[in-house]
Write an enzyme that holds these catalytic residues in place. Structure first.
Site, PDB file in Angstrom:
ATOM      1  N   GLU A  84     -11.624-116.256  17.683  1.00 44.43           N
ATOM      2  CA  GLU A  84     -10.487-115.841  18.505  1.00 44.43           C
ATOM      3  C   GLU A  84     -10.413-116.553  19.842  1.00 44.43           C
ATOM      4  O   GLU A  84      -9.323-116.760  20.356  1.00 44.43           O
ATOM      5  CB  GLU A  84     -10.390-114.316  18.657  1.00 44.43           C
ATOM      6  N   GLU A 128     -18.571-109.702  13.533  1.00 48.53           N
ATOM      7  CA  GLU A 128     -18.138-109.677  14.933  1.00 48.53           C
ATOM      8  C   GLU A 128     -18.415-111.024  15.617  1.00 48.53           C
ATOM      9  O   GLU A 128     -17.591-111.515  16.395  1.00 48.53           O
ATOM     10  CB  GLU A 128     -18.851-108.518  15.657  1.00 48.53           C
ATOM     11  N   ASN A 171       8.763-102.928  25.670  1.00 44.20           N
ATOM     12  CA  ASN A 171       7.532-103.150  24.911  1.00 44.20           C
ATOM     13  C   ASN A 171       7.640-102.293  23.652  1.00 44.20           C
ATOM     14  O   ASN A 171       7.808-101.085  23.760  1.00 44.20           O
ATOM     15  CB  ASN A 171       6.333-102.720  25.776  1.00 44.20           C
ATOM     16  N   ARG A 181      -1.774-108.227  27.702  1.00 48.31           N
ATOM     17  CA  ARG A 181      -0.892-107.660  26.680  1.00 48.31           C
ATOM     18  C   ARG A 181       0.020-108.702  26.030  1.00 48.31           C
ATOM     19  O   ARG A 181       0.777-108.393  25.112  1.00 48.31           O
ATOM     20  CB  ARG A 181      -0.025-106.549  27.280  1.00 48.31           C
ATOM     21  N   LYS A 204      -4.313-108.143  23.716  1.00 53.88           N
ATOM     22  CA  LYS A 204      -5.402-107.172  23.668  1.00 53.88           C
ATOM     23  C   LYS A 204      -4.981-105.874  22.994  1.00 53.88           C
ATOM     24  O   LYS A 204      -5.710-105.295  22.210  1.00 53.88           O
ATOM     25  CB  LYS A 204      -5.887-106.865  25.084  1.00 53.88           C
ATOM     26  N   LYS A 219     -15.464-113.224  17.256  1.00 50.31           N
ATOM     27  CA  LYS A 219     -15.476-113.655  18.673  1.00 50.31           C
ATOM     28  C   LYS A 219     -15.261-115.161  18.744  1.00 50.31           C
ATOM     29  O   LYS A 219     -14.468-115.638  19.533  1.00 50.31           O
ATOM     30  CB  LYS A 219     -16.807-113.321  19.355  1.00 50.31           C
TER      31      LYS A 219
HETATM   32  C1  G6P Z   1      -6.641-106.522  19.190  1.00 48.68           C
HETATM   33  C2  G6P Z   1      -7.659-107.066  20.173  1.00 48.68           C
HETATM   34  C3  G6P Z   1      -9.080-106.838  19.636  1.00 48.68           C
HETATM   35  C4  G6P Z   1      -9.292-105.368  19.309  1.00 48.68           C
HETATM   36  C5  G6P Z   1      -8.216-104.836  18.354  1.00 48.68           C
HETATM   37  C6  G6P Z   1      -8.287-103.327  18.240  1.00 48.68           C
HETATM   38  O1  G6P Z   1      -6.635-107.299  18.050  1.00 48.68           O
HETATM   39  O2  G6P Z   1      -7.439-108.441  20.417  1.00 48.68           O
HETATM   40  O3  G6P Z   1     -10.019-107.246  20.602  1.00 48.68           O
HETATM   41  O4  G6P Z   1     -10.546-105.211  18.720  1.00 48.68           O
HETATM   42  O5  G6P Z   1      -6.918-105.143  18.874  1.00 48.68           O
HETATM   43  O6  G6P Z   1      -8.010-102.768  19.492  1.00 48.68           O
HETATM   44  P1  G6P Z   1      -8.415-101.320  19.931  1.00 48.68           P
HETATM   45  O7  G6P Z   1      -7.833-101.152  21.313  1.00 48.68           O
HETATM   46  O8  G6P Z   1      -7.783-100.390  18.944  1.00 48.68           O
HETATM   47  O9  G6P Z   1      -9.885-101.231  19.922  1.00 48.68           O
END
Ligand code: G6P
Length: 609
Positions: A489, A482, A100, A27, A604, A486
């Protein structure tokens, strides 16, 4: 997007909080900190960087006590620094708060508190909270009353926890917008942003609702709703195990999650498919309604949107429903038009992404029905949607989404086929063949996973590049997006995905002998067009990395590197293509020495807009 943990119990406070933070590190990992009550004395430790830095600090300056709160940060207000790290304290340093979310009215509150003589040390929005609580305690209110008065002043979204020397062995908590759970083990209580943080200890948990607040003590948990009425705790068994949230024998969680994909597919297949029928036991919409849907608006973020783009094609192809996709952050602000037969689909692994959740709320405000595809079925989106479809990917912790992506695509495929079958759209023979092909996917994925040595070689080549281009068409245009996402990132190599047809309208200008081009060209209708793209790139000296159906000698000959996937229907190819693209990003990041599970600047679960 920041994780919080709290613990009251007889185990080592340091280790329980540290393990909790480690499980929440996905997180955010800009800084971490801890505040512990030892008798009536409050002691704090903070460190910049990953949780390992806090762990080092605790080795040299340990903490003892039996009630404490901790935080791992993804910076929003104020740079990553020790001063900006949580917990934040009042001026007497006897109240500590972890948070948070975002206090949207913090500037106004800060100005008011400064006028009252409070001295702020950080640039964060969070610091207003301990000062507010302090202010109300100085006005003569008990710590509990002061906590409630503080909550009433805070606007925005949050999950927070507070401790005070004046409320020995009590941890206050509140939830508005950001997730928070309460859990219990053996005569011990915890709170956390997410379930993995409590798994080693807890056997039961409560998922708090918005506006709920309360406190934990050694004797139990007390919860109130927004009107101050006591709420009966709704305990649920914790079904996750330590293995589910651990990287096991894998070097990184991301790699473990990539390798879990065939098992995830088998689980989804077992639930969704018998000999001939597709099932959605959890779907609350009835068949009449599903048959009447005229238009679907898919809104999601990041990887989930890429999955949605493939889903759009499935909906059109197999369910004959006109579908469109958009980033949630755009969709909600562009005044989307809705007709009575429109359905809004939200896709999210976490179910907590602020933009996607805001999109759900926007749809509801416009009286549109919402169906969400979610991995976390205890999430806020699960509660706020009219119906949900469970992805069944299992807990995904790696910041770069992998198994949730392919589970999203697979569930979107099944949903489209399900609606199509209600409308009797697919001829029986065609349907049987497709279902047989879907059943074969897990083994085909396993076969691809065996080609990791070849992918490592390509990663060795890619690791020194600065730019890459990914090209695909139709079903694999989202795969190109995608694959590029990947790679950038986790390896920090610039990567862009384009629709093959658009290549000549601009991106081609980027190609040179130093810019590799990944050509996604499995067997199917668009293969010939992808060969044209390959030629365009090749004649500009681009290095060609192709992803092809096994035995495609023509493309092999033209490529500098190639990765083969087993033969499959074109519509299913994105499900297989995803695997080598994930491995390519993973091994390139490893070759560059990157921390794959903790990519810089990312988190994430992005719970702020
Ligand atoms: C963040 C993560 C991504 C994810 C996106 C949407 O950017 O790093 O990996 O695809 O959020 O997240 P979610 O939980 O809504 O699929």
């Amino acid at each position: 997007m920041c994780g919080i943990v709290g613990y009251i119990g007889s185990k080592s406070i340091e280790s329980v909080l540290l393990v909790g933070l480690q499980k929440l590190e996905y997180r955010g990992y800009d800084s971490a900190g801890m505040a512990v009550l030892n008798g009536d004395e409050l002691v704090t430790r903070k460190a910049v960087g990953k949780i390992a830095e806090l762990e080092k600090l605790l080795k040299s300056s340990p903490l003892i006590g039996n009630a404490g709160i901790a935080h791992t940060r993804w910076a929003t207000h104020g740079e990553p620094s020790t001063i900006n790290a949580h917990p934040h304290l009042n001026n007497q340093k006897d109240i500590a708060v972890v948070h948070n979310g975002i206090f949207e009215n913090y500037a106004k509150l800060r100005a008011e508190l400064v006028d009252d003589g409070y001295v702020f040390v950080s640039e964060t929005d969070t610091e207003v909270a301990p000062h507010l609580m302090d202010k109300y305690m100085h006005e003569g209110f008990s710590s509990e009353e002061a906590f409630v008065r503080m909550l009433k002043r805070l606007e925005g979204q949050y999950a927070l926890a507070a401790i005070s020397e004046k409320a020995e062995r009590k941890i206050f908590f509140a939830r508005k917008g950001s997730p928070l759970i309460i859990a219990r083990g053996n005569n011990e209580y915890l709170l956390a942003s997410d379930i993995p943080a409590v798994v080693p200890i807890a056997h039961e948990a409560i998922y708090l609702e918005n506006d709920q607040w309360g406190y934990i003590t050694p004797a139990g948990v007390t919860i109130f709703n927004g009107n101050g009425e006591k709420v009966e705790p709704a305990w649920q068994a914790v079904s996750l195990s330590v293995e589910d949230v651990d990287k096991g024998d894998f070097e990184y969680l991301m790699l473990k999650e990539i390798y879990e994909q065939p098992d995830v597919f088998e689980r989804v297949l077992k639930t969704r498919l018998d000999d001939t029928f597709i099932h959605f036991p959890e779907l609350k919409f009835n068949k009449d309604y599903l048959a009447r849907i005229g238009r679907i608006l898919i809104q999601a973020c990041g990887t989930s949107l890429n999955a949605g783009m493939i889903g759009r094609m499935y909906l059109e192809q197999f369910a004959h429903i006109s579908a469109e996709t958009d980033y949630s952050s755009e969709w909600r602000y562009r005044n989307p038009l809705a007709s009575g037969d429109s359905l809004v689909v939200g896709i999210s692994q976490s179910g907590e992404t602020a933009d996607t959740l805001a999109g759900v709320r926007e749809a509801k405000a416009k009286f549109m029905r919402v169906l969400s595809f979610l991995n976390n079925v205890n999430s806020t989106m699960a509660r706020e949607s009219d119906a949900l479809i469970e992805l069944m990917a299992g807990t995904e912790i790696g910041v770069a989404s992998t198994k949730a992506f392919t589970a999203q695509v697979l569930n979107l495929l099944f949903f489209s086929l399900y609606v199509g079958s209600i409308k009797w759209l697919l001829p029986a023979e065609e349907r049987r063949e497709l279902l047989d092909e879907i059943r074969a996917l897990p083994d085909k994925m396993r076969q691809i996973l065996k080609s990791h040595e070849r992918i490592k070689e390509i990663a060795e080549f890619l690791k020194d590049k600065n730019d890459t281009i990914f090209l695909g068409r139709t079903y694999n245009y989202p795969s190109a997006l995608e694959g590029a996402l990947k790679l950038k990132e986790i390896s920090y190599i610039h990567a862009s995905g384009y629709a093959g047809g658009e290549f000549k309208h601009g991106p081609l200008a980027l190609v040179s002998d130093n810019v590799p081009v990944v050509i996604i060209a499995p067997q199917g209708d668009i293969r010939a067009k992808m060969i044209s793209n390959l030629k365009e790139a090749q004649s500009r000296k681009g290095t060609i990395i192709s992803i092809i159906t096994e035995g495609d000698e023509e493309i092999k000959k033209e490529s500098d590197f190639y990765i083969e996937i087993p033969k499959c229907a074109e519509s299913l190819s994105p499900l297989l293509v995803a695997v080598p693209l994930q491995l390519l990003a993973y091994y390139t990041a490893i070759a560059r020495g990157c921390d794959v599970d903790r990519p810089r600047n990312l988190a994430k679960s992005v719970t702020v807009e």
